[in-house]
Design a protein around this motif. Structure first.
Motif, PDB file in Angstrom:
ATOM      1  N   ASP A 112      40.068  38.702  37.499  1.00 26.73           N
ATOM      2  CA  ASP A 112      38.915  38.329  36.690  1.00 26.73           C
ATOM      3  C   ASP A 112      38.717  39.327  35.560  1.00 26.73           C
ATOM      4  N   ARG A 119      35.011  37.630  44.718  1.00 21.87           N
ATOM      5  CA  ARG A 119      35.306  36.502  43.824  1.00 21.87           C
ATOM      6  C   ARG A 119      36.496  35.697  44.336  1.00 21.87           C
ATOM      7  N   ARG A 132      33.533  42.847  36.466  1.00 26.51           N
ATOM      8  CA  ARG A 132      34.043  41.501  36.751  1.00 26.51           C
ATOM      9  C   ARG A 132      33.033  40.680  37.551  1.00 26.51           C
ATOM     10  N   GLU A 180      29.976  38.257  38.386  1.00 24.41           N
ATOM     11  CA  GLU A 180      29.538  37.033  37.707  1.00 24.41           C
ATOM     12  C   GLU A 180      28.073  37.087  37.303  1.00 24.41           C
TER      13      GLU A 180
END
Length: 253
Positions: free
Chosen positions: A2, A212, A227, A229
């Motif tokens: 990510d 993730r 990274r 969200e």
């Protein structure tokens, strides 16, 4: 992998199927000039008790500190991981797994001791299986601290240095917060739930990556590339959200 970004989504609505993993410093407490100077919100034990009840016990602390230290500061015992995963406690009354690499870490600590003894602003924090050199109170000595840590770990095998917020930490290279979360997600009461991990530092990025990959929820506290969200501006705002989560889950439970 990510991508890293500076922003993120507002915090999500709570779900009863979550498994909640919480960093400590910079997440549940504001950072302080020394590890012992942190101040824990007096309501935190009650909030955590509410979260444990609402999430069927699936609440864990994942910290760079030892679990014994986190227990003392929080005033409540949680499952979780200490020293970035070198300590693992799968449920509240389980024994803490001791690290196997403590002997090599003790040698590194002994090499760094003269540097710290010569400057009381520097702090050498020894943990089970890891040692951290804090230069928060002497930021102008960063270069010297980096050189000293590099020399201390030279010749060791399986040890690497984590670069945190004005702290350098030597620990076994196969263990990190992502490793800890992966292990906890394999056992009850975490197994089968959606992992949620909140943290603020570079050392939390390994955890964000694992969560993730497991299609979970990642929350970054404060500014900086991440990274994660989701994003929340401050420790205070995050604790307010935790209180709301505990309240909502209590009402729906």
């Amino acid at each position: 992998m990510d991508s890293m970004k500076e922003d993120g989504l507002p915090l999500p609505a709570p779900q009863p199927g979550w498994a909640l993993f919480l960093d400590f410093d910079g997440t549940l407490t504001e950072l302080a000039p020394s590890p012992d100077a942190v101040v824990v919100d007096p309501a935190m034990p009650q909030v955590l008790a509410g979260l444990l009840e609402g999430l069927g016990g699936a609440v864990a602390v994942v910290s760079g500190r030892s679990l014994a230290e986190v227990d003392r500061l929080l005033g409540v015992v949680l499952p979780g991981a200490g020293v970035h995963g070198l300590e693992l406690r799968t449920h509240r009354d389980a024994e803490i797994r001791p690290p196997a690499e403590a002997e090599g870490i003790a040698v590194i600590a002994s090499v760094l001791t003269p540097l710290v003894e010569a400057d009381p602003r520097l702090i050498l924090e020894t943990k089970p299986g890891a040692v951290a050199l804090h230069y928060r109170r002497a930021p102008e000595r960063e270069k010297e601290c980096r050189a000293a840590m590099k020399a201390a770990v030279a010749g060791t095998t399986g040890i690497h240095v984590i670069d945190g917020k004005m702290v350098l930490e030597a620990k076994p290279d196969h263990v990190n917060k992502g490793y800890a979360i992966e292990n906890l997600m394999q056992v009850p009461p975490f197994a089968g739930r959606v992992p949620v991990f909140a943290g603020d530092d570079r050392t939390d990025e390994d955890g964000f990556g694992v969560v993730r990959a497991l299609k979970g929820v990642t929350i970054k506290i404060g500014p900086g590339l991440s990274r994660a969200e989701y994003r929340v501006a401050s420790v205070e705002a995050f604790i307010d959200w935790l209180k709301e989560v505990a309240s909502v889950l209590s009402d729906t439970g």
